[in-house]
Design a protein around this motif. Structure first.
Motif, PDB file in Angstrom:
ATOM      1  N   GLY A   1      64.370  29.596  27.771  1.00 39.70           N
ATOM      2  CA  GLY A   1      63.241  29.093  27.642  1.00 39.70           C
ATOM      3  C   GLY A   1      63.108  27.613  27.216  1.00 39.70           C
ATOM      4  N   ARG A   2      61.849  27.380  27.049  1.00 41.39           N
ATOM      5  CA  ARG A   2      61.706  25.854  26.915  1.00 41.39           C
ATOM      6  C   ARG A   2      60.550  25.727  26.011  1.00 41.39           C
ATOM      7  NH1 ARG A   2      62.576  20.884  30.128  1.00 41.39           N
ATOM      8  NH2 ARG A   2      63.944  22.572  31.304  1.00 41.39           N
ATOM      9  N   VAL A   3      60.489  25.049  25.031  1.00 38.64           N
ATOM     10  CA  VAL A   3      59.535  24.477  24.112  1.00 38.64           C
ATOM     11  C   VAL A   3      58.872  23.360  24.647  1.00 38.64           C
ATOM     12  CG1 VAL A   3      58.784  23.994  21.773  1.00 38.64           C
ATOM     13  CG2 VAL A   3      60.559  25.456  22.105  1.00 38.64           C
ATOM     14  N   VAL A   4      57.559  23.544  24.932  1.00 41.05           N
ATOM     15  CA  VAL A   4      56.903  22.422  25.463  1.00 41.05           C
ATOM     16  C   VAL A   4      55.822  21.760  24.599  1.00 41.05           C
ATOM     17  CG1 VAL A   4      57.245  23.395  27.842  1.00 41.05           C
ATOM     18  CG2 VAL A   4      55.146  23.933  26.718  1.00 41.05           C
ATOM     19  N   SER A   5      54.875  20.825  24.935  1.00 39.66           N
ATOM     20  CA  SER A   5      53.888  20.315  23.956  1.00 39.66           C
ATOM     21  C   SER A   5      53.155  21.226  23.273  1.00 39.66           C
ATOM     22  CB  SER A   5      52.961  19.401  25.071  1.00 39.66           C
ATOM     23  OG  SER A   5      52.175  20.095  25.683  1.00 39.66           O
ATOM     24  N   GLY A   6      52.715  20.979  22.101  1.00 34.79           N
ATOM     25  CA  GLY A   6      52.182  21.599  21.256  1.00 34.79           C
ATOM     26  C   GLY A   6      52.790  22.805  20.757  1.00 34.79           C
ATOM     27  N   GLY A   7      54.310  22.972  20.761  1.00 38.23           N
ATOM     28  CA  GLY A   7      55.013  23.889  20.068  1.00 38.23           C
ATOM     29  C   GLY A   7      54.982  25.274  21.042  1.00 38.23           C
ATOM     30  N   ARG A   8      54.511  25.063  22.065  1.00 36.93           N
ATOM     31  CA  ARG A   8      54.426  26.398  23.025  1.00 36.93           C
ATOM     32  C   ARG A   8      55.832  26.667  23.620  1.00 36.93           C
ATOM     33  NH1 ARG A   8      49.631  23.641  24.263  1.00 36.93           N
ATOM     34  NH2 ARG A   8      47.938  24.886  23.763  1.00 36.93           N
ATOM     35  N   LEU A   9      56.064  27.941  23.530  1.00 42.71           N
ATOM     36  CA  LEU A   9      57.243  28.628  24.060  1.00 42.71           C
ATOM     37  C   LEU A   9      57.052  29.008  25.502  1.00 42.71           C
ATOM     38  CD1 LEU A   9      60.360  29.155  23.739  1.00 42.71           C
ATOM     39  CD2 LEU A   9      59.465  31.340  22.573  1.00 42.71           C
ATOM     40  N   GLN A  10      57.840  28.527  26.626  1.00 42.60           N
ATOM     41  CA  GLN A  10      57.756  29.072  27.792  1.00 42.60           C
ATOM     42  C   GLN A  10      58.732  30.144  28.074  1.00 42.60           C
ATOM     43  OE1 GLN A  10      58.617  25.649  30.513  1.00 42.60           O
ATOM     44  NE2 GLN A  10      56.306  25.289  30.893  1.00 42.60           N
ATOM     45  N   ILE A  11      58.228  31.247  28.374  1.00 38.26           N
ATOM     46  CA  ILE A  11      59.113  32.498  28.492  1.00 38.26           C
ATOM     47  C   ILE A  11      59.191  32.837  29.857  1.00 38.26           C
ATOM     48  CG2 ILE A  11      59.300  35.040  27.879  1.00 38.26           C
ATOM     49  CD1 ILE A  11      57.396  34.197  25.584  1.00 38.26           C
ATOM     50  N   PRO A  12      60.510  33.056  30.285  1.00 36.50           N
ATOM     51  CA  PRO A  12      60.589  33.169  31.830  1.00 36.50           C
ATOM     52  C   PRO A  12      59.876  34.519  32.328  1.00 36.50           C
ATOM     53  CG  PRO A  12      62.685  32.905  30.707  1.00 36.50           C
ATOM     54  CD  PRO A  12      61.813  32.864  29.623  1.00 36.50           C
ATOM     55  N   ALA A  13      59.291  34.443  33.462  1.00 35.27           N
ATOM     56  CA  ALA A  13      58.339  35.703  34.134  1.00 35.27           C
ATOM     57  C   ALA A  13      59.227  37.120  33.887  1.00 35.27           C
ATOM     58  CB  ALA A  13      58.160  35.192  35.455  1.00 35.27           C
ATOM     59  N   ASP A  14      60.423  36.906  34.269  1.00 36.10           N
ATOM     60  CA  ASP A  14      61.320  38.131  34.089  1.00 36.10           C
ATOM     61  C   ASP A  14      61.221  38.926  32.735  1.00 36.10           C
ATOM     62  OD1 ASP A  14      62.071  37.831  36.811  1.00 36.10           O
ATOM     63  OD2 ASP A  14      63.935  37.425  36.136  1.00 36.10           O
ATOM     64  N   VAL A  15      61.265  38.160  31.530  1.00 34.43           N
ATOM     65  CA  VAL A  15      61.159  38.346  30.253  1.00 34.43           C
ATOM     66  C   VAL A  15      59.832  39.022  29.908  1.00 34.43           C
ATOM     67  CG1 VAL A  15      61.379  37.780  28.045  1.00 34.43           C
ATOM     68  CG2 VAL A  15      62.959  36.883  29.595  1.00 34.43           C
ATOM     69  N   ARG A  16      58.922  38.155  30.585  1.00 41.54           N
ATOM     70  CA  ARG A  16      57.409  38.531  30.256  1.00 41.54           C
ATOM     71  C   ARG A  16      57.069  39.975  30.742  1.00 41.54           C
ATOM     72  NH1 ARG A  16      56.311  33.119  32.059  1.00 41.54           N
ATOM     73  NH2 ARG A  16      55.177  34.007  33.714  1.00 41.54           N
ATOM     74  N   LYS A  17      57.543  40.086  32.179  1.00 41.25           N
ATOM     75  CA  LYS A  17      57.182  41.376  32.656  1.00 41.25           C
ATOM     76  C   LYS A  17      57.922  42.546  31.785  1.00 41.25           C
ATOM     77  CE  LYS A  17      57.704  43.615  37.296  1.00 41.25           C
ATOM     78  NZ  LYS A  17      58.274  43.406  38.759  1.00 41.25           N
ATOM     79  N   GLU A  18      59.229  42.301  31.598  1.00 42.35           N
ATOM     80  CA  GLU A  18      60.048  43.251  31.092  1.00 42.35           C
ATOM     81  C   GLU A  18      59.460  43.597  29.468  1.00 42.35           C
ATOM     82  OE1 GLU A  18      64.491  44.053  29.141  1.00 42.35           O
ATOM     83  OE2 GLU A  18      64.283  42.566  30.604  1.00 42.35           O
TER      84      GLU A  18
END
Length: 82
Positions: free
Chosen positions: A6-23
């Motif tokens: 994953g990746r932490v982006v601006s504002g402290g948001r955590l990008q979660i991969p689509a596969d993980v979100r779906k699971e």
């Protein structure tokens, strides 16, 4: 166990991969429970956390006995003593 990146982006948001979100059943606006344990971030839905609590409680219940009825009886007995 599968590891994802994953990746932490601006504002402290955590990008979660689509596969993980779906699971995990995560969609926009899903409330999640975040827990830091031994330096690890654990993310789970509230529904998943509730399911886990119910399973733990179920292990301590006596089959065929209503906890609600027991609680009411205890409260009535306590009120009668007062």
């Amino acid at each position: 166990m599968t590891a994802y990146r994953g990746r932490v982006v601006s504002g402290g948001r955590l990008q979660i991969p689509a596969d993980v979100r779906k699971e995990l059943g995560l969609t926009d606006g899903t409330d999640v429970r975040l827990e830091v344990v031994d330096g690890e971030l654990r993310v789970r839905t509230f529904a998943s956390a509730l399911q886990r609590v119910r399973a733990i409680a179920r292990a301590h219940l006596t089959p065929g006995v209503s906890m609600a009825d027991e609680l009411i009886a205890d409260r009535r007995a306590e009120a009668a003593r007062d």
